[in-house]
Design an enzyme around this catalytic site. Structure first.
Site, short mmCIF file in Angstrom:
data_model
loop_
_atom_site.label_atom_id
_atom_site.label_comp_id
_atom_site.label_asym_id
_atom_site.label_seq_id
_atom_site.Cartn_x
_atom_site.Cartn_y
_atom_site.Cartn_z
N HIS A 49 0.52 -0.95 0.20
CA HIS A 49 0.17 -0.09 0.14
C HIS A 49 1.10 1.44 0.38
O HIS A 49 2.13 1.37 0.05
CB HIS A 49 -1.06 -0.42 0.71
CG HIS A 49 -0.65 0.05 2.70
ND1 HIS A 49 -0.28 -1.20 3.10
CD2 HIS A 49 0.20 1.08 2.89
CE1 HIS A 49 0.76 -0.96 4.31
NE2 HIS A 49 0.83 -0.20 4.15
C1 T46 Z 1 2.94 0.14 6.65
C2 T46 Z 1 4.18 -1.07 7.28
C3 T46 Z 1 5.11 -1.44 7.66
C4 T46 Z 1 -4.32 -0.72 13.33
O1 T46 Z 1 -4.91 -0.72 14.22
N1 T46 Z 1 -2.85 0.65 13.93
C5 T46 Z 1 -2.10 0.69 13.23
O2 T46 Z 1 -0.74 1.14 14.19
C6 T46 Z 1 -1.32 -0.45 12.24
C7 T46 Z 1 -0.53 0.12 11.43
C8 T46 Z 1 -2.33 -1.21 11.72
N2 T46 Z 1 -3.41 -1.81 12.39
C9 T46 Z 1 -4.81 -2.41 12.11
C10 T46 Z 1 -5.33 -2.69 10.66
C11 T46 Z 1 -5.54 -4.09 9.78
O3 T46 Z 1 -6.78 -4.73 10.53
O4 T46 Z 1 -3.66 -4.07 12.16
C12 T46 Z 1 -3.90 -4.87 10.59
C13 T46 Z 1 -2.70 -4.72 9.65
O5 T46 Z 1 -2.41 -4.12 9.10
P1 T46 Z 1 -1.70 -3.99 8.11
O6 T46 Z 1 -2.42 -5.14 7.12
O7 T46 Z 1 -2.20 -2.74 7.12
O8 T46 Z 1 -0.02 -4.29 8.32
P2 T46 Z 1 0.90 -4.27 7.05
O9 T46 Z 1 1.84 -4.75 8.21
O10 T46 Z 1 0.42 -4.59 5.86
O11 T46 Z 1 1.43 -2.16 7.46
C14 T46 Z 1 1.71 -2.07 8.01
C15 T46 Z 1 1.03 -0.55 8.25
O12 T46 Z 1 -0.17 -0.60 8.29
C16 T46 Z 1 1.58 0.68 7.25
O13 T46 Z 1 1.41 1.74 7.22
O14 T46 Z 1 3.67 0.84 6.37
O15 T46 Z 1 3.98 -1.54 8.40
#
Ligand code: T46
Length: 132
Positions: A49
């Site tokens: 993303h």
């Molecule tokens: C990025 C990479 C390096 C939250 O509730 N709070 C938070 O602060 C974050 C980061 C995520 N979440 C929830 C949202 C989703 O339900 O945790 C779940 C997993 O999030 P996501 O699929 O976005 O995780 P990554 O590892 O793919 O991405 C994250 C960050 O979202 C993103 O900004 O740059 O780590």
């Protein structure tokens, strides 16, 4: 691609072990949130993303992983494997994280609180946002 930056984090070496410190002049934004990725299974993929406004600073606190950065035209792959170096990802850059080593910990300092509306999770939408 010139808009991401690898930033050296000051390290205080000591026979008792090293200490690194991230102070306000190391990161060019006010830190509003800290989170970390850990226990990432081998072969797993994170990210995929871009952010509309958020800036982030990533540090491999332990182990290693790769970050693929896309600005809509160019792609670069950056390996993070040292706790005294951070990757600054400015706004509007697509990122993917992969090849996590066993025991890798990715620390993320973010310029804002979590907001799902700040995410662009579709690559086609990201590409067309770069054209406009
Ligand atoms: C990025 C990479 C390096 C939250 O509730 N709070 C938070 O602060 C974050 C980061 C995520 N979440 C929830 C949202 C989703 O339900 O945790 C779940 C997993 O999030 P996501 O699929 O976005 O995780 P990554 O590892 O793919 O991405 C994250 C960050 O979202 C993103 O900004 O740059 O780590």
């Amino acid at each position: 691609m010139s808009n991401y930056k690898l930033i050296k984090i000051p390290k205080i070496e000591d026979r008792r072990g090293n200490l690194s410190v991230i102070e306000k002049d190391c990161v060019p934004f006010d830190i509003k949130r800290v989170y970390y990725l850990y226990d990432v299974p081998s072969g797993a993929y994170r990210g995929g993303h871009a952010h509309k406004a958020l800036q982030q600073f990533l540090v491999a606190l332990s182990g290693s992983f790769e970050v693929i950065l896309k600005d809509g035209k160019n792609t670069e792959r950056v390996m993070l494997n040292r706790p005294d170096q951070g990757l600054l990802i400015p706004t509007g850059i697509w990122r993917e994280l992969e090849n996590f080593s066993s025991g890798a910990v990715c620390l993320v300092l973010a310029s804002d609180v979590y907001d799902e509306n700040d995410y662009i999770r579709n690559f086609k939408t990201f590409k067309s946002s770069k054209r406009t």
